[in-house]
Every structure is written in C-alpha cells, then in structure tokens.
Design a protein around this motif. Structure first.
Motif, PDB file in Angstrom:
ATOM      1  N   GLY A 138      -1.065   2.307  -3.993  1.00 37.31           N
ATOM      2  CA  GLY A 138      -1.359   1.163  -3.143  1.00 37.31           C
ATOM      3  C   GLY A 138      -0.148   0.591  -2.431  1.00 37.31           C
ATOM      4  O   GLY A 138      -0.241  -0.475  -1.823  1.00 37.31           O
ATOM      5  N   CYS A 139       0.977   1.271  -2.464  1.00 36.52           N
ATOM      6  CA  CYS A 139       2.192   0.823  -1.780  1.00 36.52           C
ATOM      7  C   CYS A 139       1.874   0.505  -0.319  1.00 36.52           C
ATOM      8  O   CYS A 139       1.156   1.247   0.346  1.00 36.52           O
ATOM      9  CB  CYS A 139       3.252   1.924  -1.863  1.00 36.52           C
ATOM     10  SG  CYS A 139       4.764   1.572  -0.928  1.00 36.52           S
ATOM     11  N   PHE A 140       2.447  -0.580   0.197  1.00 36.93           N
ATOM     12  CA  PHE A 140       2.143  -0.975   1.573  1.00 36.93           C
ATOM     13  C   PHE A 140       2.910  -0.176   2.614  1.00 36.93           C
ATOM     14  O   PHE A 140       2.624  -0.271   3.802  1.00 36.93           O
ATOM     15  CB  PHE A 140       2.312  -2.485   1.779  1.00 36.93           C
ATOM     16  CG  PHE A 140       3.726  -2.974   1.935  1.00 36.93           C
ATOM     17  CD1 PHE A 140       4.198  -3.361   3.178  1.00 36.93           C
ATOM     18  CD2 PHE A 140       4.573  -3.087   0.842  1.00 36.93           C
ATOM     19  CE1 PHE A 140       5.495  -3.833   3.327  1.00 36.93           C
ATOM     20  CE2 PHE A 140       5.868  -3.559   0.972  1.00 36.93           C
ATOM     21  CZ  PHE A 140       6.328  -3.933   2.221  1.00 36.93           C
ATOM     22  N   GLN A 141       3.874   0.626   2.208  1.00 38.32           N
ATOM     23  CA  GLN A 141       4.547   1.505   3.169  1.00 38.32           C
ATOM     24  C   GLN A 141       5.060   2.773   2.488  1.00 38.32           C
ATOM     25  O   GLN A 141       6.262   2.962   2.326  1.00 38.32           O
ATOM     26  CB  GLN A 141       5.642   0.792   3.941  1.00 38.32           C
ATOM     27  CG  GLN A 141       6.624   0.000   3.155  1.00 38.32           C
ATOM     28  CD  GLN A 141       7.501  -0.775   4.104  1.00 38.32           C
ATOM     29  OE1 GLN A 141       7.186  -1.002   5.272  1.00 38.32           O
ATOM     30  NE2 GLN A 141       8.642  -1.187   3.632  1.00 38.32           N
ATOM     31  N   PRO A 142       4.133   3.653   2.143  1.00 39.49           N
ATOM     32  CA  PRO A 142       4.514   4.887   1.441  1.00 39.49           C
ATOM     33  C   PRO A 142       5.407   5.817   2.260  1.00 39.49           C
ATOM     34  O   PRO A 142       6.079   6.673   1.685  1.00 39.49           O
ATOM     35  CB  PRO A 142       3.168   5.545   1.111  1.00 39.49           C
ATOM     36  CG  PRO A 142       2.199   4.948   2.063  1.00 39.49           C
ATOM     37  CD  PRO A 142       2.693   3.558   2.342  1.00 39.49           C
ATOM     38  N   GLU A 143       5.453   5.636   3.559  1.00 42.06           N
ATOM     39  CA  GLU A 143       6.342   6.464   4.381  1.00 42.06           C
ATOM     40  C   GLU A 143       7.806   6.280   3.969  1.00 42.06           C
ATOM     41  O   GLU A 143       8.621   7.167   4.150  1.00 42.06           O
ATOM     42  CB  GLU A 143       6.149   6.174   5.877  1.00 42.06           C
ATOM     43  CG  GLU A 143       6.485   4.773   6.319  1.00 42.06           C
ATOM     44  CD  GLU A 143       5.374   3.739   6.130  1.00 42.06           C
ATOM     45  OE1 GLU A 143       5.572   2.590   6.563  1.00 42.06           O
ATOM     46  OE2 GLU A 143       4.320   4.060   5.550  1.00 42.06           O
ATOM     47  N   THR A 144       8.125   5.134   3.374  1.00 44.71           N
ATOM     48  CA  THR A 144       9.512   4.876   2.979  1.00 44.71           C
ATOM     49  C   THR A 144       9.888   5.549   1.657  1.00 44.71           C
ATOM     50  O   THR A 144      11.027   5.416   1.219  1.00 44.71           O
ATOM     51  CB  THR A 144       9.797   3.359   2.871  1.00 44.71           C
ATOM     52  OG1 THR A 144       8.991   2.800   1.837  1.00 44.71           O
ATOM     53  CG2 THR A 144       9.545   2.655   4.191  1.00 44.71           C
ATOM     54  N   TRP A 145       8.977   6.253   1.024  1.00 48.76           N
ATOM     55  CA  TRP A 145       9.324   7.013  -0.179  1.00 48.76           C
ATOM     56  C   TRP A 145      10.300   8.135   0.165  1.00 48.76           C
ATOM     57  O   TRP A 145      11.117   8.534  -0.651  1.00 48.76           O
ATOM     58  CB  TRP A 145       8.092   7.607  -0.840  1.00 48.76           C
ATOM     59  CG  TRP A 145       7.086   6.604  -1.329  1.00 48.76           C
ATOM     60  CD1 TRP A 145       7.244   5.239  -1.441  1.00 48.76           C
ATOM     61  CD2 TRP A 145       5.758   6.885  -1.769  1.00 48.76           C
ATOM     62  NE1 TRP A 145       6.100   4.673  -1.917  1.00 48.76           N
ATOM     63  CE2 TRP A 145       5.171   5.647  -2.135  1.00 48.76           C
ATOM     64  CE3 TRP A 145       5.016   8.045  -1.889  1.00 48.76           C
ATOM     65  CZ2 TRP A 145       3.865   5.571  -2.620  1.00 48.76           C
ATOM     66  CZ3 TRP A 145       3.713   7.953  -2.379  1.00 48.76           C
ATOM     67  CH2 TRP A 145       3.157   6.734  -2.737  1.00 48.76           C
ATOM     68  N   ASP A 146      10.204   8.657   1.385  1.00 49.75           N
ATOM     69  CA  ASP A 146      11.046   9.752   1.862  1.00 49.75           C
ATOM     70  C   ASP A 146      12.465   9.214   2.110  1.00 49.75           C
ATOM     71  O   ASP A 146      12.651   8.281   2.892  1.00 49.75           O
ATOM     72  CB  ASP A 146      10.446  10.316   3.153  1.00 49.75           C
ATOM     73  CG  ASP A 146      11.254  11.443   3.772  1.00 49.75           C
ATOM     74  OD1 ASP A 146      12.378  11.741   3.307  1.00 49.75           O
ATOM     75  OD2 ASP A 146      10.751  12.023   4.745  1.00 49.75           O
ATOM     76  N   PHE A 147      13.447   9.809   1.458  1.00 50.04           N
ATOM     77  CA  PHE A 147      14.834   9.351   1.582  1.00 50.04           C
ATOM     78  C   PHE A 147      15.402   9.552   2.985  1.00 50.04           C
ATOM     79  O   PHE A 147      16.414   8.949   3.328  1.00 50.04           O
ATOM     80  CB  PHE A 147      15.722  10.047   0.544  1.00 50.04           C
ATOM     81  CG  PHE A 147      15.600   9.456  -0.823  1.00 50.04           C
ATOM     82  CD1 PHE A 147      16.512   8.526  -1.280  1.00 50.04           C
ATOM     83  CD2 PHE A 147      14.547   9.817  -1.658  1.00 50.04           C
ATOM     84  CE1 PHE A 147      16.398   7.966  -2.551  1.00 50.04           C
ATOM     85  CE2 PHE A 147      14.423   9.265  -2.923  1.00 50.04           C
ATOM     86  CZ  PHE A 147      15.339   8.336  -3.370  1.00 50.04           C
ATOM     87  N   VAL A 175      16.576  -7.391   1.178  1.00 46.36           N
ATOM     88  CA  VAL A 175      16.631  -5.932   1.123  1.00 46.36           C
ATOM     89  C   VAL A 175      15.436  -5.466   0.306  1.00 46.36           C
ATOM     90  O   VAL A 175      15.231  -5.917  -0.823  1.00 46.36           O
ATOM     91  CB  VAL A 175      17.946  -5.438   0.481  1.00 46.36           C
ATOM     92  CG1 VAL A 175      17.998  -3.916   0.490  1.00 46.36           C
ATOM     93  CG2 VAL A 175      19.153  -6.016   1.209  1.00 46.36           C
ATOM     94  N   LEU A 176      14.646  -4.589   0.896  1.00 42.31           N
ATOM     95  CA  LEU A 176      13.478  -4.049   0.237  1.00 42.31           C
ATOM     96  C   LEU A 176      13.250  -2.642   0.732  1.00 42.31           C
ATOM     97  O   LEU A 176      14.125  -2.073   1.359  1.00 42.31           O
ATOM     98  CB  LEU A 176      12.262  -4.961   0.425  1.00 42.31           C
ATOM     99  CG  LEU A 176      11.747  -5.286   1.817  1.00 42.31           C
ATOM    100  CD1 LEU A 176      10.392  -5.993   1.691  1.00 42.31           C
ATOM    101  CD2 LEU A 176      12.655  -6.203   2.586  1.00 42.31           C
ATOM    102  N   GLY A 177      12.122  -2.074   0.428  1.00 42.94           N
ATOM    103  CA  GLY A 177      12.023  -0.668   0.802  1.00 42.94           C
ATOM    104  C   GLY A 177      10.627  -0.132   0.918  1.00 42.94           C
ATOM    105  O   GLY A 177       9.702  -0.888   1.154  1.00 42.94           O
ATOM    106  N   GLY A 178      10.678   1.146   0.621  1.00 43.20           N
ATOM    107  CA  GLY A 178      11.545   1.982  -0.176  1.00 43.20           C
ATOM    108  C   GLY A 178      12.006   1.268  -1.453  1.00 43.20           C
ATOM    109  O   GLY A 178      11.364   0.380  -1.954  1.00 43.20           O
TER     110      GLY A 178
END
Length: 165
Positions: free
Chosen positions: A32-41, A69-72
C-alpha cells in the motif's frame, strides 16, 4: 543517491511550510505504499552538488520552516552516507530551521543499536541533525487518514532532541 522529487513548498510532511526531498531506494516495500516507484534506487534524478545548492536556496525564505526527508527510504545505508553530510550543511546554514525525516524502520530496533538492521557509520551523524523522526513501516491494515503527519497507527512522531540526550 537518487531522488524522485523535491517539493519547494510542502505542508503535508511536517509543521509549517517545508521543502521536501523524496529520496529513491527502499527495501521495506510496504504493502500500500503511496509511491512504490521510489523503491528503485535509480529512480528519478541523481543527487548532486547542484541539487544540494538548489535545496539550500529553496530553504532560504523566512516562511520556510525547514526540510523534510522522506522516500523511498532515507535510512537505507547508501542514502545515509549521502544524507548525513548534507543534513550537516542544512543545519550549519539554517540552524533555526527544523529537519523532519520519515523512515519505515524503528528507531530503537533498527537505527540506534550498533547491530541494528540499518545502523551504519553514518547513522549517528544523521540522527544528530534530525529534529523530528517519524518512524515505523506503513501498515495498510492500520491506515488512518485522520492522523496528522502519519499514514498508519503504528507510526510514531519522535522528538529526537528529547530522546537522544
């Protein structure tokens, strides 16, 4: 380190009007992450000296309360090694502005102990410059949209200066 986005004015991720840096790379991969695209380093744009200078300039106006600072995931070891010296510069340049940081890791379990999952040589320095840490993984089953500055019930808002005396 790469980043997915920089928001010049953000009111959702900490007190006041903030500059927010969304770093790339996350091994938590919360359901359910709101921005899974940021999992990619390697997602987004490389974080460079020019990026640092740009963020420092964005922080200059008096109406900006600080940096978030957040992410990812800021506390992935690769990101800590870049963020720790950057957060030092932010604090040296703007000592009265606050630094908020969001992590899916838990302070006492993953970050503070020397054998913690995400403790590395940069962790102590990074924590030293963070005023507010929002910790804990996002748990979709505990999602609560009425929470201020958090996504799920398990997440905590920690004033690090009071905890890390």
């Amino acid at each position: 380190m790469y980043y997915g986005n920089i928001k010049k004015t953000d009111i959702a991720d900490g007190d006041g009007v903030r500059v927010s840096l969304f770093v790339s790379g996350c091994r938590n991969c919360c359901k359910g992450c709101f921005q899974p695209e940021t999992w990619d380093f390697k997602y987004g744009t490389e974080f460079t000296q020019e990026t640092e200078n740009q963020i420092l300039e964005f922080l200059r106006p008096s109406y900006i309360s600080g940096l978030t600072v957040l992410g990812g995931e800021p506390f992935e070891e690769e990101n800590q090694r870049i963020l720790a010296p950057f957060l030092r510069k932010v604090k040296e340049t703007y000592p009265s502005k606050t630094i908020w940081c969001y992590t899916g890791y838990v302070l006492e379990k993953d970050l503070l102990p020397e054998d913690g999952r995400k403790h590395c040589e940069a962790t102590g320095e990074m924590l030293k410059y963070i005023d507010i840490l929002v910790d804990g993984p996002f748990i979709e089953e505990q999602k609560n949209i009425s929470l201020k500055f958090r996504g799920s019930e398990n997440q905590r808002i920690l004033k690090l200066k009071e905890i890390l005396l």
